[in-house]
Design a protein around this motif. Structure first.
Motif, PDB file in Angstrom:
ATOM      1  N   ALA A 115       0.897  -1.179   0.144  1.00  0.00           N
ATOM      2  CA  ALA A 115      -0.010  -0.172   0.183  1.00  0.00           C
ATOM      3  C   ALA A 115       0.888   1.210   0.004  1.00  0.00           C
ATOM      4  O   ALA A 115       0.339   2.112   0.371  1.00  0.00           O
ATOM      5  CB  ALA A 115      -1.080   0.037   1.169  1.00  0.00           C
ATOM      6  N   SER A 144      -4.541   2.871   5.399  1.00  0.00           N
ATOM      7  CA  SER A 144      -4.462   2.191   4.029  1.00  0.00           C
ATOM      8  C   SER A 144      -3.817   0.884   4.185  1.00  0.00           C
ATOM      9  O   SER A 144      -2.921   0.649   5.167  1.00  0.00           O
ATOM     10  CB  SER A 144      -4.046   3.004   2.898  1.00  0.00           C
ATOM     11  N   ASP A 148      -6.174  -2.471  -1.279  1.00  0.00           N
ATOM     12  CA  ASP A 148      -6.649  -1.165  -1.534  1.00  0.00           C
ATOM     13  C   ASP A 148      -6.446  -0.962  -3.111  1.00  0.00           C
ATOM     14  O   ASP A 148      -5.491  -1.516  -3.561  1.00  0.00           O
ATOM     15  CB  ASP A 148      -6.373  -0.225  -0.761  1.00  0.00           C
ATOM     16  N   VAL A 165      -6.967   5.855  -2.378  1.00  0.00           N
ATOM     17  CA  VAL A 165      -7.184   4.630  -2.644  1.00  0.00           C
ATOM     18  C   VAL A 165      -8.735   4.241  -2.199  1.00  0.00           C
ATOM     19  O   VAL A 165      -9.086   4.992  -1.567  1.00  0.00           O
ATOM     20  CB  VAL A 165      -6.493   3.663  -1.907  1.00  0.00           C
ATOM     21  N   GLN A 167     -10.908   1.343  -0.540  1.00  0.00           N
ATOM     22  CA  GLN A 167     -10.588   0.338   0.474  1.00  0.00           C
ATOM     23  C   GLN A 167     -12.075  -0.549   0.601  1.00  0.00           C
ATOM     24  O   GLN A 167     -12.884  -0.173   1.124  1.00  0.00           O
ATOM     25  CB  GLN A 167     -10.407   0.928   1.738  1.00  0.00           C
ATOM     26  N   TRP A 173     -13.519   5.496   0.405  1.00  0.00           N
ATOM     27  CA  TRP A 173     -12.297   6.145  -0.352  1.00  0.00           C
ATOM     28  C   TRP A 173     -11.356   6.844   0.724  1.00  0.00           C
ATOM     29  O   TRP A 173     -12.031   7.474   1.671  1.00  0.00           O
ATOM     30  CB  TRP A 173     -12.534   7.452  -1.452  1.00  0.00           C
ATOM     31  N   LYS A 185     -11.914  10.776   4.347  1.00  0.00           N
ATOM     32  CA  LYS A 185     -12.407   9.362   4.278  1.00  0.00           C
ATOM     33  C   LYS A 185     -13.850   9.771   3.865  1.00  0.00           C
ATOM     34  O   LYS A 185     -14.645  10.167   4.583  1.00  0.00           O
ATOM     35  CB  LYS A 185     -12.243   8.587   5.935  1.00  0.00           C
TER      36      LYS A 185
END
Length: 286
Positions: A115, A144, A148, A165, A167, A173, A185
């Motif tokens: 990651a 992360s 991901d 990323v 997830q 996101w 987030k």
């Protein structure tokens, strides 16, 4: 390693192959194992160039197409002092603005196994076509983890690309800065499936009045050929089919195909040798 580029209106060509509005150029550039990443490598220009990343020696190669259909390699970008070694599974991305300076370009590589993000500043060292990729310290976005899905993009609407990323384990996101700090987030209101393509935020909302320019996420589902648009809070704002589901793999290929100079992206699907697009999300049509 064969490239196919369409000049003019690509969709006029598919509706009428005898149309003079479009010409296909086919050329060979690269070798087996190279990863295509066409993009704008020159901050002074606006055109995209054919380019690829070569994992075997960790170099970027940039080409320039000629009117006769040939291509000339105009630059090879190595990593400064062999600062990076490509590993199997690493994902290179085209150049983007990861800094605020509009006259600079950076390239990114994401390593799914750890990651980690690797960002490199493209610097000219000897002349207009001589470059090297200078590394920034690698980082991982907070919380992360392996598995991901990388979706770097402009999440603030300020023209700067951020590492991010999706997830799957949390359906969210995760957007970070270049130090790995989690800045946003965003939970998804859509139940994402393993087949779905996760696409970064773009302006899919159309260029005609009312000139909506707010960027949204896109998720493409091949089994139904449906696109789902989500606002930057993760709420579904629109959904529509593009093309017809079939046995051939469907690949999303969003881009600005008809509006030169406009900041608008169209939902496009490539499947079985055919392209399908959604004309205008605000006004409808396919």
């Amino acid at each position: 390693n064969s490239w196919h580029i369409f000049k003019g209106d690509i969709f006029a060509y598919f509706q009428d192959p005898s149309s003079t509005d479009s010409t296909e150029i086919t050329f060979t550039f690269g070798q087996s194992g190279d990863i295509p990443i066409p993009g704008n490598f020159d901050p002074q220009e606006y055109s995209f160039l054919p380019a690829f990343f070569r994992p075997s020696d960790s170099t970027y190669h940039i080409g320039l197409t000629r009117p006769d259909g040939t291509v000339e390699e105009i630059a090879v970008i190595p990593f400064k002092s062999n600062a990076f070694t490509f590993q199997g599974g690493d994902i290179p991305f085209p150049p983007a603005h990861y800094f605020g300076n509009e006259y600079a370009r950076q390239v990114a590589i994401y390593r799914p196994s750890t990651a980690q993000w690797f960002i490199f500043n493209i610097k000219s060292v000897l002349g207009p076509t001589q470059y090297e990729a200078e590394p920034l310290p690698p980082f991982t976005i907070q919380i992360s983890k392996s598995g991901d899905i990388p979706v770097p993009g402009d999440y603030e609407g300020n023209g700067i690309t951020q590492p991010a990323v999706f997830q799957p384990s949390t359906g969210s996101w995760l957007v970070g800065d270049l130090s790995g700090n989690l800045t946003r987030k965003i939970p998804s209101s859509l139940a994402v499936l393993s087949e779905d393509f996760m696409l970064p935020p773009e302006n899919y909302q159309g260029r005609r009045p009312p000139f909506i320019s707010k960027k949204v996420f896109a998720v493409f589902r091949p089994s139904t050929s449906y696109w789902y648009l989500l606002d930057l809070a993760g709420n579904i704002s629109n959904s529509f089919p593009v093309g017809t589901p079939g046995p051939a793999p469907a690949i999303p290929a969003p881009g600005n195909y008809n509006y030169p100079g406009a900041n608008v992206v169209q939902a496009v699907v490539f499947s079985g040798g055919y392209w399908s697009k959604f004309k205008d999300i605000v006004h409808g049509g396919s």
